[in-house]
Design an enzyme around this catalytic site. Structure first.
Site, PDB file in Angstrom:
ATOM      1  N   GLU A 276       1.324  -1.159   0.387  1.00  0.00           N
ATOM      2  CA  GLU A 276       0.310   0.164   0.003  1.00  0.00           C
ATOM      3  C   GLU A 276       1.184   0.756   0.144  1.00  0.00           C
ATOM      4  OE1 GLU A 276      -3.648   1.994   2.692  1.00  0.00           O
ATOM      5  OE2 GLU A 276      -2.330   0.984   3.699  1.00  0.00           O
ATOM      6  N   LYS A 351      -9.594   0.413  -1.329  1.00  0.00           N
ATOM      7  CA  LYS A 351     -10.174   0.564  -0.052  1.00  0.00           C
ATOM      8  C   LYS A 351     -12.338   1.066   0.503  1.00  0.00           C
ATOM      9  CE  LYS A 351      -7.197   1.397   3.903  1.00  0.00           C
ATOM     10  NZ  LYS A 351      -5.986   1.569   4.553  1.00  0.00           N
ATOM     11  N   CYS A 385      -4.700  -3.081   3.185  1.00  0.00           N
ATOM     12  CA  CYS A 385      -5.138  -2.973   4.917  1.00  0.00           C
ATOM     13  C   CYS A 385      -5.838  -2.867   5.818  1.00  0.00           C
ATOM     14  CB  CYS A 385      -3.731  -0.982   4.673  1.00  0.00           C
ATOM     15  SG  CYS A 385      -3.132  -0.977   6.017  1.00  0.00           S
TER      16      CYS A 385
END
Length: 520
Positions: A276, A351, A385
């Site tokens: 990321e 995300k 993440c």
């Protein structure tokens, strides 16, 4: 036999909309004949006739492959299976092909024999030859053959024939004193010269009718015949534990990207996973701006980075997961990533859960689109993440048939890393899948909100008898720049779903609870 023509008005990777590697069809013969006539212009009447190509397709369709770029035939590889115990190393091309009838082909043979490989001049430089040879190697492994063998022309030998023998010529090519396009290509693909063949291909004056008998050994060969699988079972993952460092120019970042793509590609990885915000060092040039303005400046680099990644995926024959980067869409700031497939296509992911810091310091917005991705290695999922800390998302992906979950992450402290690491491992167990995580290490003292990183990239498995008892397939050294390469066997997941000690997916009490994705 292999011919590698010279470059003529070459196409570049950025001009490619679609690249396909597929079985050759007789409908493509017209394009194929034109390509052969161009490739074999120095050898009279050497292009295969239509009925000969039809015979190859009929007797061994999996051995005849074509590469199409934007719908145009760019290259082709032809092969047969032979019982090599019936031939001597000092054979001719005519003998090995059964006087060009291919009657020497037989499914009970032990070696894959390369009949032809050629690439159109304008498509050179895209590593298409390597892509076809990677396919041949995988086919050889799937068919449980002992190896690949063929006679390689020596197209530059005529320039040196008066001063050295073919053996001396080959040794000079090995030591890089002489450039030979065929031998250099084969040496780079792990082929070795078994011997020199005399009078191999009639009329090949450039090679003085000599050829190098080249061989690649299948180290996975076993005495037990293995049935050909229609899908790829063992998938090789290449995780990039990226070192954060200052870059003076954009091109320096691109060079570092390509270095790692090439590194994992050299190990024949199927995927390369970047972390990321791996491109965060480029924000150093905007450190005088506010944090929201600086991250939006970084978003300007996303499109050119994805463009280069897509080119690398084609050139190095690898599926690349770009990690994630900022993207401004209709005025809103998102954290997005891309799956750059080796067939030239690109897909996007978001995300979904932004962290409190991302929302507060950057004004970032979470995406609202979740899906699995179909690849040449089966269905995969990608979560960025923080998203992996929400078990609902991987469970929804598992319901769609996900086998491998990729998690690019960025964490500054060991506490944050531990949340990602332990949640990722839990997702592997509860969803009976593999999970690969990759993060960045080092520090960026001149970039606000990105000053330190902590990471240990890992590959997790379910915890059952066919897998490591601790559920860890492979792990990188913490806080050290490196690559982590690991193989995962998808067939073991199929067995786990049916015969595992427990059945985390099958034993869900859907009569009591239900999980659904709300479509917007």
């Amino acid at each position: 036999m292999i011919f590698m023509p010279s470059i003529s008005d070459p196409i570049t990777a950025d001009q490619i909309e679609k690249i396909e590697l597929k079985y050759l069809r007789i409908q493509e013969y017209k394009q194929l004949k034109a390509l052969m006539e161009e490739a074999y212009s120095i050898l009279p009447d050497s292009a295969w006739e239509r009925h000969e190509i039809q015979k190859l397709i009929d007797v061994f369709p999996a051995g005849q492959i074509a590469i199409l770029i934007n719908g145009e035939l760019a290259g082709c590889a032809l092969s047969i299976i032979v019982d090599y115990t019936k031939f001597k190393d000092q054979h001719t091309y005519q003998e090995i092909t059964g006087d060009y009838t291919f009657n020497t082909h037989g499914e009970t043979g032990n070696m894959l024999y390369g009949i032809d490989v050629f690439v159109a001049p304008q498509f050179r430089g895209l590593r298409l030859g390597r892509r076809m040879y990677d396919y041949r190697k995988e086919l050889c492994e799937e068919l449980n053959l002992e190896g690949i063998i063929f006679g390689g022309r020596l197209p530059q030998y005529h320039k040196y024939a008066d001063e050295m023998t073919p053996r001396q010529y080959i040794e000079r090519v090995k030591s890089r004193e002489i450039h030979d396009p065929v031998l250099n290509f084969q040496f780079a693909n792990d082929f070795v010269v078994k011997r020199v063949i005399r009078n191999y291909l009639e009329g090949d004056s450039a090679s003085r009718e000599y050829a190098a008998l080249l061989q690649w050994n299948n180290v996975l060969h076993t005495a037990v015949t293995k049935k050909l699988s229609t899908t790829k079972s063992v998938v090789r993952l290449g995780l990039i534990q990226w070192q954060m460092r200052p870059y003076r120019t954009f091109n320096e970042l691109i060079e570092q990207m390509e270095y790692f793509v090439q590194a994992v590609s050299n190990y024949r990885s199927d995927f390369a996973l970047f972390p990321e915000f791996f491109n965060a060092p480029l924000m150093a040039a905007y450190n005088e701006l506010s944090e929201p303005d600086a991250i939006r400046k970084l978003a300007d680099f996303t499109e050119p980075i994805v463009k280069k990644m897509s080119e690398f995926s084609i050139q190095y024959n690898i599926n690349i997961i770009t990690g994630s980067m900022p993207s401004v869409e209709d005025g809103d700031l998102y954290n997005v990533g891309y799956l750059c497939k080796r067939d030239g296509t690109t897909e996007k992911f978001y995300k979904l859960h932004v962290t409190p810091d991302e929302a507060k310091l950057w004004g970032m917005t979470g995406g609202d689109y979740l899906k699995t991705f179909d690849t040449d290695c089966g269905k995969i999922g990608i979560l960025i993440c923080y998203d992996v800390e929400f078990p609902e998302l991987p469970r929804l992906l598992a319901k769609e048939g996900m086998n491998i979950l990729f998690v690019p992450f960025l964490t500054d402290t060991q506490n944050g890393y531990s949340r990602v690491r332990h949640c990722a491992q839990a997702r592997a167990i509860e969803n009976e899948c593999y999970v690969a995580i990759a993060g960045s290490v080092g520090n960026l003292p001149k970039v606000h909100n990105m000053d330190i990183q902590y990471a240990q990239s890992m590959v997790f498995t379910p915890c059952d008898f066919a897998f490591p008892s601790n559920g860890v397939k492979a792990e990188a050294t913490p806080n050290t720049e490196m690559i982590l390469v690991a193989d995962v066997d998808l067939d073991l997941l199929k067995e786990l779903h049916e015969h595992g000690s427990v059945h985390n997916l099958r034993d869900r009490r859907t009569d009591l609870y239900r999980l659904e994705l709300i479509k917007k």
